[in-house]
Motif scaffolding. Sequence first.
Motif, PDB file in Angstrom:
ATOM      1  N   SER A 116     -35.482  30.688  52.571  1.00  0.00           N
ATOM      2  CA  SER A 116     -34.901  29.719  53.379  1.00  0.00           C
ATOM      3  C   SER A 116     -33.748  30.380  53.864  1.00  0.00           C
ATOM      4  O   SER A 116     -32.644  31.156  53.455  1.00  0.00           O
ATOM      5  N   SER A 148     -40.708  20.002  54.753  1.00  0.00           N
ATOM      6  CA  SER A 148     -40.785  21.506  54.669  1.00  0.00           C
ATOM      7  C   SER A 148     -39.832  21.892  53.286  1.00  0.00           C
ATOM      8  O   SER A 148     -38.781  21.450  53.281  1.00  0.00           O
ATOM      9  N   THR A 149     -40.257  22.824  52.717  1.00  0.00           N
ATOM     10  CA  THR A 149     -39.678  23.630  51.552  1.00  0.00           C
ATOM     11  C   THR A 149     -38.337  24.449  52.263  1.00  0.00           C
ATOM     12  O   THR A 149     -37.308  24.068  51.688  1.00  0.00           O
ATOM     13  N   SER A 150     -38.550  25.289  52.914  1.00  0.00           N
ATOM     14  CA  SER A 150     -37.620  26.244  53.605  1.00  0.00           C
ATOM     15  C   SER A 150     -36.847  25.491  54.560  1.00  0.00           C
ATOM     16  O   SER A 150     -35.481  25.688  54.576  1.00  0.00           O
ATOM     17  N   GLY A 151     -37.320  24.440  55.379  1.00  0.00           N
ATOM     18  CA  GLY A 151     -36.412  23.859  56.316  1.00  0.00           C
ATOM     19  C   GLY A 151     -35.928  22.845  56.100  1.00  0.00           C
ATOM     20  O   GLY A 151     -34.774  22.142  56.680  1.00  0.00           O
ATOM     21  N   HIS A 179     -40.051  24.816  62.642  1.00  0.00           N
ATOM     22  CA  HIS A 179     -38.941  25.928  62.575  1.00  0.00           C
ATOM     23  C   HIS A 179     -38.905  26.689  64.094  1.00  0.00           C
ATOM     24  O   HIS A 179     -38.031  27.009  64.457  1.00  0.00           O
ATOM     25  N   THR A 195     -31.785  25.169  60.103  1.00  0.00           N
ATOM     26  CA  THR A 195     -32.596  25.774  59.147  1.00  0.00           C
ATOM     27  C   THR A 195     -33.873  26.701  59.626  1.00  0.00           C
ATOM     28  O   THR A 195     -34.274  26.285  60.806  1.00  0.00           O
ATOM     29  N   ASN A 196     -34.043  27.781  58.867  1.00  0.00           N
ATOM     30  CA  ASN A 196     -35.495  28.253  59.019  1.00  0.00           C
ATOM     31  C   ASN A 196     -35.946  29.093  57.907  1.00  0.00           C
ATOM     32  O   ASN A 196     -35.417  28.786  56.798  1.00  0.00           O
ATOM     33  N   ASN A 197     -36.795  30.203  58.330  1.00  0.00           N
ATOM     34  CA  ASN A 197     -36.977  30.986  56.804  1.00  0.00           C
ATOM     35  C   ASN A 197     -37.338  32.324  57.445  1.00  0.00           C
ATOM     36  O   ASN A 197     -37.365  32.408  58.693  1.00  0.00           O
ATOM     37  N   SER A 221     -31.169  31.722  51.133  1.00  0.00           N
ATOM     38  CA  SER A 221     -31.371  30.962  49.560  1.00  0.00           C
ATOM     39  C   SER A 221     -31.995  32.176  48.733  1.00  0.00           C
ATOM     40  O   SER A 221     -32.376  33.226  49.106  1.00  0.00           O
TER      41      SER A 221
END
Length: 331
Positions: A116, A148-151, A179, A195-197, A221
């Motif tokens: 992330s 969303s996990t990463s977002g 994203h 946020t993004n990944n 992260s």
Amino acid sequence: MLRRAFLAGMAALALGASAASAETPKEINFGIISTESTQNLKTQWEPFLADMEKATGIKVNPFYATDYAGVIEAMRFNKVQVAWYGNASAIQAVDRANGEVFAQKIYADGSRGYYSILIANTNSNINSLDDVLKQPGKLKFGNGDPNSTSGFLIPSYYAWAKNNIDIRKHFTTALNSNHEANLMAVATGQVDVATNNTEDFAKFQRAQPDKAKLVREIWRSPMIPADPLVWRTDLDEGAKKKILAFLLAYGQPGPNQAHEKEVLDALGQWGGFLASSNDQLLPVRQVSLFKDRMKIEQDATISDADKKKQIAEIDAKLDELSKKMAEVKTQ
């Protein structure tokens, strides 16, 4: 009245589908979470689903929704039998939609995880998370889908909760989006930070290099387990075997490897798939519980007695998770 009728209809469909699940289905619906526009997802996914259909002999229909919850709910009512999720949305599918993790993607370099990130415009004065933390009430924030996990989940804990940041108070606005939309919003200056990944940022850099030059990573992260694939536990066993066999062979040495590698590359520089289980969700469950614990600790509206009780319940769940994770490591 209309809502009750809708839910009754969905339940009837689910019961009908469940009754028929004893036979190998002639077709299935494959759910795809909304990480970007549906048109982009169609371009990336439909060659892969066509290959799945050819290899398994089961017609595979793509299912798109406007948000992650749409795919989770579709699986809950057996409108979707197999789906690609992030880890946080997979937890919801497992807990609420009769889902089970059975495979995990891997990347072309062999890695089994991604990160992330927080992003900002290259023309801004934001170069780190610390720069964001020092500007309360001044910045616009692009958050991810709540499932969303990463977002959403990972930055909510590692970037915000661990720094005692309430995003509703820290930012002038906090908007939820996918994203792709968050990348565009940062590139065009509509938000200051988002946020993004690492996977979606890499895809954006390849697809829109000029816009990508306007975006920089300012925080990363710990590693997140690569995305799981989930099927309904009541899917026919014969169909499960065919689907898993297809995935484990996809992109591996053989007459179709060159084509399959092209398809996997379009999906995000994927390298293929490994068998997996619900155990891959344990670290993300732990983060989610830690975040809930911190939120309760900081909530001044909860009485001391209730706060103590709720924290004790979470600590018990965390202890169970720790034991389970230790068991998994020794297997």
